[in-house]
Design an enzyme around this catalytic site. Structure first.
Site, PDB file in Angstrom:
ATOM      1  N   HIS A 185      64.948  13.472  15.275  1.00  0.00           N
ATOM      2  CA  HIS A 185      66.030  12.624  14.612  1.00  0.00           C
ATOM      3  C   HIS A 185      65.925  11.310  15.215  1.00  0.00           C
ATOM      4  CE1 HIS A 185      70.363  12.216  13.333  1.00  0.00           C
ATOM      5  NE2 HIS A 185      70.060  11.007  14.212  1.00  0.00           N
ATOM      6  N   GLU A 186      65.817  11.205  16.419  1.00  0.00           N
ATOM      7  CA  GLU A 186      65.691   9.758  16.998  1.00  0.00           C
ATOM      8  C   GLU A 186      64.480   9.103  16.539  1.00  0.00           C
ATOM      9  OE1 GLU A 186      68.222   8.563  18.114  1.00  0.00           O
ATOM     10  OE2 GLU A 186      69.440  10.185  18.466  1.00  0.00           O
ATOM     11  N   HIS A 189      65.074   7.524  13.301  1.00  0.00           N
ATOM     12  CA  HIS A 189      65.597   6.206  13.403  1.00  0.00           C
ATOM     13  C   HIS A 189      64.356   5.132  13.626  1.00  0.00           C
ATOM     14  CE1 HIS A 189      69.566   7.299  12.698  1.00  0.00           C
ATOM     15  NE2 HIS A 189      69.846   8.021  13.797  1.00  0.00           N
ATOM     16  N   HIS A 195      71.298   7.389   8.609  1.00  0.00           N
ATOM     17  CA  HIS A 195      71.964   8.879   8.563  1.00  0.00           C
ATOM     18  C   HIS A 195      72.132   9.084   7.011  1.00  0.00           C
ATOM     19  CE1 HIS A 195      73.478   8.095  12.822  1.00  0.00           C
ATOM     20  NE2 HIS A 195      72.595   8.924  12.685  1.00  0.00           N
ATOM     21  N   TYR A 242      74.999  14.308   9.374  1.00  0.00           N
ATOM     22  CA  TYR A 242      75.724  14.755  10.416  1.00  0.00           C
ATOM     23  C   TYR A 242      76.309  16.058  10.154  1.00  0.00           C
ATOM     24  CZ  TYR A 242      76.708  10.089  12.826  1.00  0.00           C
ATOM     25  OH  TYR A 242      76.455   9.081  13.713  1.00  0.00           O
TER      26      TYR A 242
HETATM   27 ZN   LIG Z   1      71.202   9.282  14.573  1.00  0.00          ZN
END
Ligand SMILES: [Zn+2]
Length: 283
Positions: A185-186, A189, A195, A242
């Site tokens: 996930h990071e 980014h 998101h 999320y």
């Molecule tokens: Zn994030």
């Protein structure tokens, strides 16, 4: 912090505990929705935020958004952005990030130089996350030699990353609780992904219960303006999405499906929706 200091007393204990922790986290995905979500939420923010950070309101993807300002960084959840970058989002015609924030292409592949701090616990998370990205995309990670722009994987509190290529050293910070999935996930980014719950069309698929969101965290649930469409289809299974209980102030879900049901956060693999977005920018 106390826990991590305790852990550092014994390298053997550390590795055993981390292994146990990862196991628990994986198993809890299907069994303990609340527990799993709260754990992931702990990984959804940059720490340590003391509450004394300056809160600033900026236009971000055309929406008024509250950021925590630390030095010259604007922090939203686990994302670290520069003021210029936040400004850019308001003038995008399409796409997640400007081309100059993409990692450079050479031949068939896009290369990201990186380093891993020697004191980062459980470096296997980084190796596994990198292997996942390389097996699914045209992005390749190379050990940094003297490149100016690179990712440094380091230990710290929470899991966090800059968004897109900053042009210098940029950190992906991984606390001991950050899993391989959090690391994937990071990296998302760091290549420029935002998101999924901020997708412009998300209201067609989910309902955000703003009444259940903790004070000061609502900006994480702002929709991006439609001109910034990240993908043609909203993807609830995105690794950038999320979970149902992220930033809940009362134990009730902050995001539910249109039929009212909750869902598990997905932190295992890039989804097919993620891959179609990534292909648009790194093909
Ligand atoms: Zn994030």
């Amino acid at each position: 912090m106390k826990t991590s200091r305790l852990l550092s007393l014994s390298a053997i204990t550390l590795s055993v505990l981390l292994f146990t922790n990862c196991q628990t986290e994986d198993e809890s995905v299907s069994t303990e929705i609340n527990q799993e979500s709260s754990k992931s939420e702990a990984s959804a923010e940059v720490y340590p935020l003391t509450g004394n950070e300056k809160i600033v309101t900026k236009m971000f993807f055309g929406e008024e958004t509250e950021f925590n300002q630390v030095d010259n960084n604007l922090i939203l959840g686990d994302m670290i952005l520069s003021p210029e970058q936040v400004e850019e989002t308001n003038i995008l015609e399409k796409g997640v990030i400007r081309r100059n924030r993409h990692w450079p292409k050479s031949g068939s592949y896009y290369y990201i130089p990186y380093t891993v701090d020697s004191n980062l616990p459980n470096k296997g998370r980084v190796t596994s996350a990198i292997n996942h990205w390389e097996s699914k995309t045209k992005i390749r990670f190379i050990k940094r030699t003297n490149q100016r722009a690179y990712i440094r994987f380091r230990s710290g509190s929470g899991c966090s990353s800059s968004v897109g290529r900053t042009g210098g050293r940029q950190n992906i910070t991984l606390a001991s609780g950050c899993s391989t999935g959090n690391t994937i996930h990071e990296i998302g980014h760091a290549i420029g992904m935002y998101h999924e719950q901020q997708h412009p069309k998300r209201d067609n698929y989910v309902t955000v219960n703003f009444n259940n969101i903790k004070s000061g965290k609502a900006s994480n649930f702002n929709k991006r303006s439609s001109s910034s469409v990240r993908t043609s289809t909203f993807d609830i299974g995105s690794i950038m999405m999320y979970g149902s209980y992220f930033f809940s102030k009362n134990g009730k879900p902050t995001i539910v499906r249109k039929n009212g049901s909750t869902f598990n956060v997905q932190r295992r693999a890039l989804s097919s929706g993620d891959l179609s977005v990534i292909r648009r920018y790194y093909n």
